[in-house]
Design an enzyme around this catalytic site. Structure first.
Site, mmCIF file in Angstrom:
data_model
loop_
_atom_site.group_PDB
_atom_site.id
_atom_site.type_symbol
_atom_site.label_atom_id
_atom_site.label_comp_id
_atom_site.label_asym_id
_atom_site.label_seq_id
_atom_site.Cartn_x
_atom_site.Cartn_y
_atom_site.Cartn_z
ATOM 1 C CB CYS A 155 -0.924 -0.008 1.223
ATOM 2 S SG CYS A 155 -1.966 1.456 1.307
ATOM 3 C CB CYS B 135 -0.748 2.605 3.941
ATOM 4 S SG CYS B 135 -2.201 1.885 3.211
ATOM 5 C CG ASP B 136 3.057 1.383 4.404
ATOM 6 O OD1 ASP B 136 2.519 1.875 5.416
ATOM 7 O OD2 ASP B 136 2.946 0.188 4.087
#
Ligand code: NAP
Length: 314
Positions: A138, A141-142
């Site tokens: 992701c 997300c990261d």
């Protein structure tokens, strides 16, 4: 811990499930959507969606998911959030029984399966150990953890190329590692990737091992698909976008999942042959196009057919 009933139960709250919920609720039947995480499905981990009609400048995935949720709820769809359906059976009276991890047992007259798909893994050494320590599925997300760092993105489809472009906003360098020298991603995305100064294409190569120092990822060993050579890319993170697998465990014994990669085979109206009252939509199915627009369209079709099925029962 109780017994509950609804007319149409929808399993999954991504674009397919939310559209099915919208159409079913507007059919004025008691509609419940079961979603084990947040609603919105995979688009909530997509930074920007620019191919969904009515948003000429594009829209944040999380915003689009939120809008779909609001619209389904506005018309009366009930969302059972953070609830997993653990068992689905067809009863002798024609209804379906759904058991949930909240301990409830629901009956439904019709069911729309919209459980979507999850990212595939490479299955190479180091992948499991370094998950969350540099290995990710992701980018939205990261990516923030990789500011001015070096990452590799694996894959040659839309997800890999779009996420490589997103990561290039944070990382100092992005290796795009693909096993062929042609991409299956949309031409417009390929064009942007090739124009990016931060993305280096590493073609005709497959990852064979994710290396690390025991705490974090430090490198990716890749092998050429053209000769016997191997090399290690020194880097800080590996993002895998090598396709998706349908979430079909709930129905693996109930329906035909023999289509490629375990997708559920549906008829043109979203029904599932041989099981009256059971419908499916979105990435779970054997549809050729895996996009938000087709997921939404197939959710609408499945709900419309489910409403017709309920009408015919009466
Ligand atoms: P995908 O289109 O199936 O692409 C997967 C990529 O991973 C392919 O390039 C494949 O290589 C490669 N791959 C598969 N297994 C591999 C392995 N073991 N080792 C190395 N490489 C491997 O998957 P996706 O990109 O996740 O997209 C899934 C669906 O969602 C697609 O239909 C896509 O169009 C859609 N999608 C659309 C958008 C958008 O429109 N904005 C965004 C994301 C996803 P080969 O090419 O050699 O097979």
């Amino acid at each position: 811990m109780s017994n509950k009933h609804c007319d149409i139960a929808i399993i999954g709250g991504g674009p397919a499930g939310l559209s099915a919920g919208l159409y079913a609720a507007r059919g004025l039947v008691n509609t419940v959507i079961f979603e084990k995480q947040m609603t919105g499905g995979q688009i909530v981990t997509t930074e920007w969606v620019e191919n969904y009609p009515a948003f000429p400048e594009g829209v944040a995935g999380v915003e689009l998911g939120g809008l779909m949720t609001t619209q389904a709820e506005k018309f009366g769809a009930q969302i059972e959030l953070f609830v997993t359906v653990t068992k689905l059976t067809k009863q002798d009276d024609g209804n379906f029984e759904l058991q949930t991890d909240a301990g409830d047992t629901w009956t439904a007259r019709a069911v729309v399966l919209a459980s979507g798909s999850v990212p595939s893994k490479l299955g190479i050494p180091g992948e499991d150990y370094y998950t969350g320590r540099g290995v990710s599925w992701c980018a939205t997300c990261d990516a923030g953890f990789f500011k001015e760092k070096i990452v590799a993105v694996i894959g040659g489809g839309d997800a890999a190329l779009e996420e490589a472009l997103f990561l290039a906003k944070f990382a100092s360098k992005v290796y795009l590692v693909h096993r062929r020298d042609e991409f299956r991603a949309s031409p417009i995305v390929v064009q942007r990737v090739k124009a990016s100064e931060k993305i280096e294409l590493v073609l005709s190569a497959v990852p064979v091992e994710i290396e690390g120092d025991g705490t974090r990822v430090t490198g990716l060993r890749i092998a050429s698909t053209k000769d016997e050579s191997e090399q290690v890319l020194n880097l800080d993170g590996v993002f895998e976008f090598v396709g998706t697998n349908p979430v079909n465990e709930l129905v693996a014994d109930l329906v035909d999942t023999s289509a490629e990669r375990g997708h559920v085979s549906i008829e043109i109206d979203g029904s599932i042959a041989g099981i009256p009252g059971l419908f499916a939509a979105g990435d779970l199915t054997n549809s050729s196009l895996k996009q938000v627009i087709s997921a939404a369209g197939s959710g609408a079709t499945a709900a419309f057919s489910a409403l017709k099925y309920l009408d015919e029962l009466e």
